[in-house]
Design a protein around this motif. Sequence first.
Motif, PDB file in Angstrom:
ATOM      1  N   GLN A  27       0.820  -1.208   0.000  1.00 46.79           N
ATOM      2  CA  GLN A  27       0.000   0.000   0.000  1.00 46.79           C
ATOM      3  C   GLN A  27       0.857   1.261   0.000  1.00 46.79           C
ATOM      4  O   GLN A  27       0.338   2.370   0.091  1.00 46.79           O
ATOM      5  CB  GLN A  27      -0.927  -0.020   1.220  1.00 46.79           C
ATOM      6  N   ALA A  28       2.170   1.080  -0.108  1.00 45.60           N
ATOM      7  CA  ALA A  28       3.098   2.217  -0.139  1.00 45.60           C
ATOM      8  C   ALA A  28       4.285   1.861  -1.036  1.00 45.60           C
ATOM      9  O   ALA A  28       5.445   1.901  -0.609  1.00 45.60           O
ATOM     10  CB  ALA A  28       3.566   2.567   1.265  1.00 45.60           C
ATOM     11  N   LEU A  29       3.995   1.501  -2.279  1.00 40.89           N
ATOM     12  CA  LEU A  29       5.047   1.099  -3.209  1.00 40.89           C
ATOM     13  C   LEU A  29       5.970   2.276  -3.521  1.00 40.89           C
ATOM     14  O   LEU A  29       5.518   3.422  -3.612  1.00 40.89           O
ATOM     15  CB  LEU A  29       4.429   0.556  -4.499  1.00 40.89           C
TER      16      LEU A  29
ATOM     17  N   GLU B  48      -7.243   1.801  -2.997  1.00 42.46           N
ATOM     18  CA  GLU B  48      -6.835   2.976  -3.768  1.00 42.46           C
ATOM     19  C   GLU B  48      -5.335   3.187  -3.690  1.00 42.46           C
ATOM     20  O   GLU B  48      -4.687   3.535  -4.697  1.00 42.46           O
ATOM     21  CB  GLU B  48      -7.568   4.229  -3.261  1.00 42.46           C
ATOM     22  N   ALA B  49      -4.749   2.957  -2.500  1.00 39.83           N
ATOM     23  CA  ALA B  49      -3.303   3.108  -2.349  1.00 39.83           C
ATOM     24  C   ALA B  49      -2.558   2.059  -3.159  1.00 39.83           C
ATOM     25  O   ALA B  49      -1.525   2.339  -3.780  1.00 39.83           O
ATOM     26  CB  ALA B  49      -2.916   3.017  -0.877  1.00 39.83           C
ATOM     27  N   VAL B  50      -3.071   0.827  -3.178  1.00 39.61           N
ATOM     28  CA  VAL B  50      -2.443  -0.239  -3.951  1.00 39.61           C
ATOM     29  C   VAL B  50      -2.475   0.087  -5.436  1.00 39.61           C
ATOM     30  O   VAL B  50      -1.456   0.007  -6.141  1.00 39.61           O
ATOM     31  CB  VAL B  50      -3.150  -1.583  -3.688  1.00 39.61           C
ATOM     32  N   ILE B  51      -3.642   0.462  -5.922  1.00 43.74           N
ATOM     33  CA  ILE B  51      -3.800   0.758  -7.348  1.00 43.74           C
ATOM     34  C   ILE B  51      -2.958   1.970  -7.741  1.00 43.74           C
ATOM     35  O   ILE B  51      -2.314   1.981  -8.790  1.00 43.74           O
ATOM     36  CB  ILE B  51      -5.290   0.980  -7.681  1.00 43.74           C
ATOM     37  N   GLY B  52      -2.938   2.989  -6.891  1.00 44.32           N
ATOM     38  CA  GLY B  52      -2.124   4.161  -7.178  1.00 44.32           C
ATOM     39  C   GLY B  52      -0.645   3.828  -7.250  1.00 44.32           C
ATOM     40  O   GLY B  52       0.073   4.308  -8.122  1.00 44.32           O
ATOM     41  N   GLY B  53      -0.183   2.973  -6.332  1.00 39.91           N
ATOM     42  CA  GLY B  53       1.216   2.559  -6.338  1.00 39.91           C
ATOM     43  C   GLY B  53       1.554   1.741  -7.566  1.00 39.91           C
ATOM     44  O   GLY B  53       2.641   1.881  -8.149  1.00 39.91           O
ATOM     45  N   ALA B  54       0.636   0.863  -7.980  1.00 41.89           N
ATOM     46  CA  ALA B  54       0.852   0.068  -9.183  1.00 41.89           C
ATOM     47  C   ALA B  54       0.927   0.965 -10.411  1.00 41.89           C
ATOM     48  O   ALA B  54       1.778   0.760 -11.294  1.00 41.89           O
ATOM     49  CB  ALA B  54      -0.271  -0.953  -9.342  1.00 41.89           C
TER      50      ALA B  54
END
Length: 252
Positions: A88-90, A112-118
């Motif tokens: 969740q913080a890539l 949302e954090a996962v998708i944003g980092g991806a």
Amino acid sequence: MTATHGRQVWNAGDYDANARFVSDLAGAVIEWLAPQAGERILDLGCGDGALTEQLVSAGCDVVGVDSSQNFVTACKERGLDARLMDGQALEFEGEFDAVFSNAALHWMTDPEAVIGGARRALKPGGRFVAEFGGHGNVAAIVTAMRAVALSRGADPASAYRWYFPTPAEYGGLLSAAGFDVARIDLYPRPTPLKTGIEAWLKLFSLPFFEQFGEECDVAVKQTAELLAPSLRDDSGNWTADYVRLRVEARLA
């Protein structure tokens, strides 16, 4: 059982003994990924590295990330490039052709954090391919755990610690982040448990059962007894009520 103090803690040895089906049943999502030699791929929630190793064998340059130090160590023992990192913080910027994930995203409750980092990690035109628990996953198991919590004066909400979205919900989050969703499916996948339901409960839901202290093992057995009529056949074989969400999305 080892005390986890409310946190999900992984042990690569226990995982190999009781959850090898996780990587063994990943053929379909690997097909959706269609890895090509020379591609740089991020394996998000790489676990013990079984699938990371497959991608490397296909000729890909793979970086695995996981929030479990035990898993990262297991990956390094396989000779893999694995890094301790919260999904969740890539911390990557525009360096991967694909972000891949199997059976991990349901543990990350900030999608949302996962998708944003991806999205940040991908090169222009890169793809995001994942499979994880979808809406209705382990519904019977969660219902039995909630019943046990209520019977013991605990909070039934403590039985549910995952993120299991519908295709519409997850597809909407991907679109809002700038992805084009190529395909997304939700499908039941009844999963045989070779080591039984109690081993599954102790591996995947130990923090829930630890709240009962000295009655921990009793609560596990109580849950198994509730589940037996629906998840155990006449020969004593257990099958978990899995439902999986599989998705392929690309940066616009």
